[in-house]
Design a protein around this motif. Structure first.
Motif, PDB file in Angstrom:
ATOM      1  N   HIS A   1       0.812  -1.323   0.149  1.00 38.18           N
ATOM      2  CA  HIS A   1      -0.007  -0.003  -0.078  1.00 38.18           C
ATOM      3  C   HIS A   1       0.817   1.319  -0.056  1.00 38.18           C
TER       4      HIS A   1
ATOM      5  N   ASN B   1      -3.023  -0.777   8.542  1.00 38.87           N
ATOM      6  CA  ASN B   1      -2.508  -0.169   9.723  1.00 38.87           C
ATOM      7  C   ASN B   1      -2.458   1.402   9.461  1.00 38.87           C
TER       8      ASN B   1
ATOM      9  N   HIS C   1      -1.213   5.130   9.581  1.00 33.12           N
ATOM     10  CA  HIS C   1       0.024   5.462   9.732  1.00 33.12           C
ATOM     11  C   HIS C   1       0.162   6.932  10.419  1.00 33.12           C
TER      12      HIS C   1
ATOM     13  N   HIS D   1      -3.915   5.957   3.449  1.00 33.60           N
ATOM     14  CA  HIS D   1      -3.641   5.301   2.138  1.00 33.60           C
ATOM     15  C   HIS D   1      -3.521   3.805   2.343  1.00 33.60           C
TER      16      HIS D   1
ATOM     17  N   GLU E   1       4.383  -5.096   8.524  1.00 35.57           N
ATOM     18  CA  GLU E   1       2.801  -4.680   7.980  1.00 35.57           C
ATOM     19  C   GLU E   1       2.370  -6.111   7.640  1.00 35.57           C
TER      20      GLU E   1
ATOM     21  N   TYR F   1       6.745   6.880  10.838  1.00 32.96           N
ATOM     22  CA  TYR F   1       5.446   7.203  10.158  1.00 32.96           C
ATOM     23  C   TYR F   1       5.184   8.904  10.534  1.00 32.96           C
TER      24      TYR F   1
END
Ligand SMILES: [Fe+3]
Ligand SMILES: [Fe+3]
Lengths: 278, 117, 278, 117
Positions: free
Chosen positions: A12, A57, A59, A125, A239, B80
């Motif tokens: 992704h 997940n 972000h 996303h 992930e 992140y």
């Protein structure tokens, strides 16, 4: 009763969003990645899902470290994308199914999964791009239920716990009294590491073993600790936990309908699989 | 083996665990705020004031000033959230990868390609 | 290694905050309730805890239904009270112990508890008032770790799950390498119902059985479903789940150091217990 | 047994479950906002505008207008959030209990005392 018609697992990477916006699908850099998806779309046209349960997940869009869930699930009738900080173009909003969400929540909490329930949430996303890869016109023919797994802040749920969550999710979906067809997606991975002196780490050998295990030996990755998974697949390669949840929703025996693997998109080894229950 | 290496056994890698999360909370909170375009603009307009508002410590302030990803990780930054900081400067993941590995962007891209084996 | 020196379980009715602020401890309405606490304070002076792990439910201060956890745990070095909407006087802030919090989180996630971790959080009356009852000068001689249980929105974690969380919490505390003394508190209950035509429901018989079970038969309440607990103890009586977590941190055999029971404060049957491991 | 009574088997009692949570989200979100004194003031200054801002449906708006707790529960309200609404009017839990049970406050208090047995 509802039926899980199959699972799609895919990377992704945010950069996919930029490539979609710029129409780079046939650009030599992007083509080997995007070429994996026409087959997925043909499969979707055949299995005609009513609902997608999408495991990913966050972000740092909907969740921050002040309230960081291990497992969260959406319980809204609509979900929107939003600015994630780098201005990638936003994706069309999604229709939820809060009734199904609550059915799943009831079932999963009864099975001792300590969920966070989200009656309002934005999806990032990791949710939107896999959807846009499956339905490029962004006219979603499905309702969605987002399931969020913590892959951001250790301690992460173990691969075994994620696999068990998938198994419980399957029981919950199969107990949904409506005669609906469900596809489960798991997004993220495969091997990549964005941070540290080890940035750029990719492990093709591990990815190939992991993808093979998804077909023949679904619990294979559960023998590894989070630290071992980081060592083998990179800090963001973990992930793959989202893939473990998705795989857990299928029976032991599956048929591989399709797969693709490509190095690299951005810093990431991308993987794609479509699996059907046998 | 020191306590740190027992906790962080993967070379060149800082797993973002509780100890990192404690260290980096203010920094990550600031980076999380960059989801909002108005906040990105406010940071660019007054970097000192913006960092002060989030209570960054000296190490974090210095790492932000240097736009140095390894220093930001050392100061408790999470990849992140840091990505949102990098986005302000239009840096992509390969720029960031190159910076951290001491390579040029072309060299870093070549390293990625080499993983095809 | 750390040691759990005992558990305190007590009601946490908001009105207690008003009574404290107005100095009504000796008022005839309040006296039977407040008279339960001098003995608790003597006990605390004797066991001298370094840390309190306080299990409670948030009443819509730190959490809303957009991100509603089943189990959450604080991981901050300070926690503050805040306005809950009715302007009850605020209580002095608390010193956390984020290092201990992360130790507990690591342990509990490894045992498959899917926690929400909170590096920043406000604590409501269910946290602050029991602390103020134990230390009326509000000069806290302890560090704290807040643990939040969903008793607000069904599906709630089962009583069995809560009891198991307590047992896992005990193992985690006992594995803390510092030579510290820990008191676990569980707040809320006992029988009361604020909402519906059944408002004002109190069940003395059930409360007495429940308090007896805390001493001799700690898993007793795990035989009831959430709906049955609502029927027996009221819609807010289910806050006894917090007591179940606290009880789970003690061994099967305990000594009742102290208890008190009084009907009513506000709409609530109040209970208080101090239990010591044998 | 209807679907509702299977789900809500306790007489005089609405367990706040997913179905209630779905129904009451806007209402509960508004009540949650009353943690903030400025929001309580804004509600008092312009009740219609404030309710509209939170997107209350007609049933919820009516229940708020009536300050009627049973109607608020019927409209999806959760006791813990509704308490913040009641706080605006200085109502305590016994006022609310009396209102819901059709008793005077004194009668309601007597009912509580009677539970001593
Ligand atoms: Fe990702
Ligand atoms: Fe309470």
């Amino acid at each position: 009763m509802a039926k899980i018609v199959g699972a799609i697992t895919t990377s992704h990477v945010p950069a996919i969003g930029g490539a979609i916006a710029k129409g780079l699908q046939q650009d030599p850099y992007w083509k080997p990645f995007f070429d994996g998806f026409p087959h997925v779309r043909e499969w979707l046209a055949k299995v005609k899902p009513d609902v997608v349960v999408l495991v990913y997940n966050d972000h740092g869009l909907n969740f921050f470290l002040d309230k960081m869930p291990t497992f969260a699930i959406g319980a809204a009738d609509a979900y929107s994308n939003a600015d994630e900080g780098w201005g990638i173009p936003q994706i069309a909003p999604f229709k939820g199914d809060s009734e199904l969400s609550w059915h799943l929540i009831e079932h999963l909490v009864k099975e001792d999964f300590d969920l966070v329930t989200c009656q309002e949430m934005t999806v990032d996303h990791a949710f939107t791009l896999p959807m846009a890869l499956c339905w490029p016109d962004q006219k979603w023919p499905v309702r969605v239920v987002p399931v969020v797994v913590n892959t951001v802040q250790a301690p992460l749920p173990s691969a075994a716990r994620c696999y068990k969550l998938g198994q419980a999710l399957a029981r919950a979906i199969q107990a949904w009294p409506k005669d609906e067809r469900v596809v489960v997606m798991g997004t993220g991975g495969l091997s990549h590491q964005l941070d540290g002196e080890r940035a750029g780490f990719i492990n093709k050998d591990f990815d190939e073993k992991f993808m093979a295990s998804m077909v023949d030996d679904p619990a294979w990755a559960t023998k590894y600790s989070t630290t071992e998974l980081v060592e083998l697949s990179g800090t963001q390669g973990v992930e793959l936990l989202n893939w473990m949840v998705a795989r857990g929703t299928l029976p032991e025996k599956v048929r591989k309908e399709h797969s693709n693997y490509h190095i690299p998109i951005s810093n990431t080894a991308t993987g794609l699989m479509v699996l059907e229950p046998v | 083996m020191s306590a740190t290496s027992a906790r962080q056994p993967v070379p060149g890698t800082t797993i973002f665990d509780g100890e990192q999360a404690r260290k980096g909370y203010a920094l990550n909170k600031m980076c999380y705020s960059f989801n909002d375009a108005a906040n990105r603009k406010a940071f660019v307009a007054d970097e000192d004031g913006y960092c002060a508002k989030y209570g960054l410590n000296a190490q974090q302030r210095e790492a932000i000033k240097n736009r140095n990803v390894l220093q930001l990780i050392e100061a408790g930054g999470n990849a992140y959230y840091l990505a949102k900081f990098a986005g302000i400067f239009g840096l992509d993941m390969q720029d960031i990868g190159a910076q951290q590995t001491g390579l040029t962007k072309e060299q870093f891209k070549a390293k990625l390609l080499a993983a095809r084996g």
